[in-house]
Design a protein around this motif. Structure first.
Motif, PDB file in Angstrom:
ATOM      1  N   UNK A  33       0.801  -1.228   0.000  1.00 50.98           N
ATOM      2  CA  UNK A  33       0.000   0.000   0.000  1.00 50.98           C
ATOM      3  C   UNK A  33       0.833   1.278   0.000  1.00 50.98           C
ATOM      4  N   UNK A  34       1.872   1.351   0.813  1.00 51.07           N
ATOM      5  CA  UNK A  34       2.694   2.577   0.867  1.00 51.07           C
ATOM      6  C   UNK A  34       3.355   2.837  -0.482  1.00 51.07           C
ATOM      7  N   UNK A  35       3.860   1.783  -1.102  1.00 51.43           N
ATOM      8  CA  UNK A  35       4.506   1.914  -2.407  1.00 51.43           C
ATOM      9  C   UNK A  35       3.487   2.323  -3.468  1.00 51.43           C
ATOM     10  N   UNK A  83     -13.283  -3.580  -5.409  1.00 50.98           N
ATOM     11  CA  UNK A  83     -12.167  -3.770  -4.475  1.00 50.98           C
ATOM     12  C   UNK A  83     -11.032  -2.778  -4.746  1.00 50.98           C
ATOM     13  N   UNK A  84     -10.712  -2.587  -6.008  1.00 50.79           N
ATOM     14  CA  UNK A  84      -9.646  -1.651  -6.371  1.00 50.79           C
ATOM     15  C   UNK A  84     -10.091  -0.221  -6.061  1.00 50.79           C
ATOM     16  N   UNK A  85     -11.349   0.096  -6.340  1.00 53.18           N
ATOM     17  CA  UNK A  85     -11.871   1.413  -6.001  1.00 53.18           C
ATOM     18  C   UNK A  85     -11.779   1.662  -4.503  1.00 53.18           C
ATOM     19  N   UNK A  86     -12.165   0.664  -3.700  1.00 54.54           N
ATOM     20  CA  UNK A  86     -12.101   0.806  -2.234  1.00 54.54           C
ATOM     21  C   UNK A  86     -10.665   1.002  -1.763  1.00 54.54           C
ATOM     22  N   UNK A  87      -9.745   0.246  -2.350  1.00 59.15           N
ATOM     23  CA  UNK A  87      -8.329   0.374  -1.984  1.00 59.15           C
ATOM     24  C   UNK A  87      -7.839   1.798  -2.240  1.00 59.15           C
ATOM     25  N   UNK A  88      -8.131   2.331  -3.413  1.00 56.30           N
ATOM     26  CA  UNK A  88      -7.673   3.684  -3.750  1.00 56.30           C
ATOM     27  C   UNK A  88      -8.351   4.748  -2.895  1.00 56.30           C
ATOM     28  N   UNK A  89      -9.627   4.549  -2.593  1.00 58.69           N
ATOM     29  CA  UNK A  89     -10.323   5.492  -1.720  1.00 58.69           C
ATOM     30  C   UNK A  89      -9.720   5.467  -0.318  1.00 58.69           C
ATOM     31  N   UNK A  97      -6.479   4.687   0.295  1.00 53.04           N
ATOM     32  CA  UNK A  97      -5.147   5.290   0.181  1.00 53.04           C
ATOM     33  C   UNK A  97      -5.200   6.808   0.048  1.00 53.04           C
ATOM     34  N   UNK A  98      -6.262   7.309  -0.570  1.00 55.52           N
ATOM     35  CA  UNK A  98      -6.393   8.747  -0.807  1.00 55.52           C
ATOM     36  C   UNK A  98      -7.704   9.258  -0.205  1.00 55.52           C
TER      37      UNK A  98
END
Length: 159
Positions: free
Chosen positions: A85-87, A110-116, A118-119
């Motif tokens: 995630x940090x990278x 899932x990818x949308x949730x991950x990006x939301x 992270x940002x």
């Protein structure tokens, strides 16, 4: 043409040939600051510099401006979830909110949730609404740019 990918590629080329910024500047008869500006994405090399770079590395100017980065880490946008995630956050910071949201329009929940996650400072729904509808080719192009950035990051970190 993505400035972040070009700047990262220029840095990768220099490092893979074991040149410092100063070494490259001397070979191209330019300032070290010019090399730094290229590698930070502040400026692009002019045509004369592009020609010298292409001759030095034995590649075409088109190879520099539209690098074809071979997948060494991921080949599909959905695979960004395999990046720590940090990278991933560092890599995705290169893209503005509109570009990131455009790429996510073709991604799984899932990818949308991950990006939301992270940002969390970006209001993804508001950005989506401001963008409106986009062509699938535009979404795919942004996803390819992100894949290239991930792969370039991977290559640059190994060198």
């Amino acid at each position: 043409m993505n400035m972040n990918i070009i700047s990262g590629y220029l840095q990768f080329l220099r490092k893979s040939h074991n040149y410092t910024q100063k070494d490259l500047a001397q070979k191209l008869n330019i300032s070290r600051q010019a090399v730094s500006k290229w590698e930070t994405g502040t400026a692009l090399p002019d045509l004369d510099a592009l020609l010298k770079i292409s001759k030095l590395y034995n590649i075409t100017i088109n190879d520099i401006l539209e690098p074809n980065i071979q997948p060494r880490r991921i080949t599909d946008f959905e695979q960004i979830s395999t990046i720590p995630e940090k990278e991933l956050q560092e890599i995705l910071k290169q893209f503005d909110a509109n570009s990131l949201v455009t790429a996510l329009m073709g991604a799984s929940p899932e990818i949308n949730s991950l990006c939301e996650k992270l940002f969390s400072d970006i209001n993804f729904e508001m950005v989506r609404n401001s963008i409106g509808r986009v062509r699938i080719e535009t979404v795919e192009d942004m996803q390819r740019q992100i894949i290239a950035a991930v792969n370039l990051w991977s290559v640059a970190k190994k060198d």
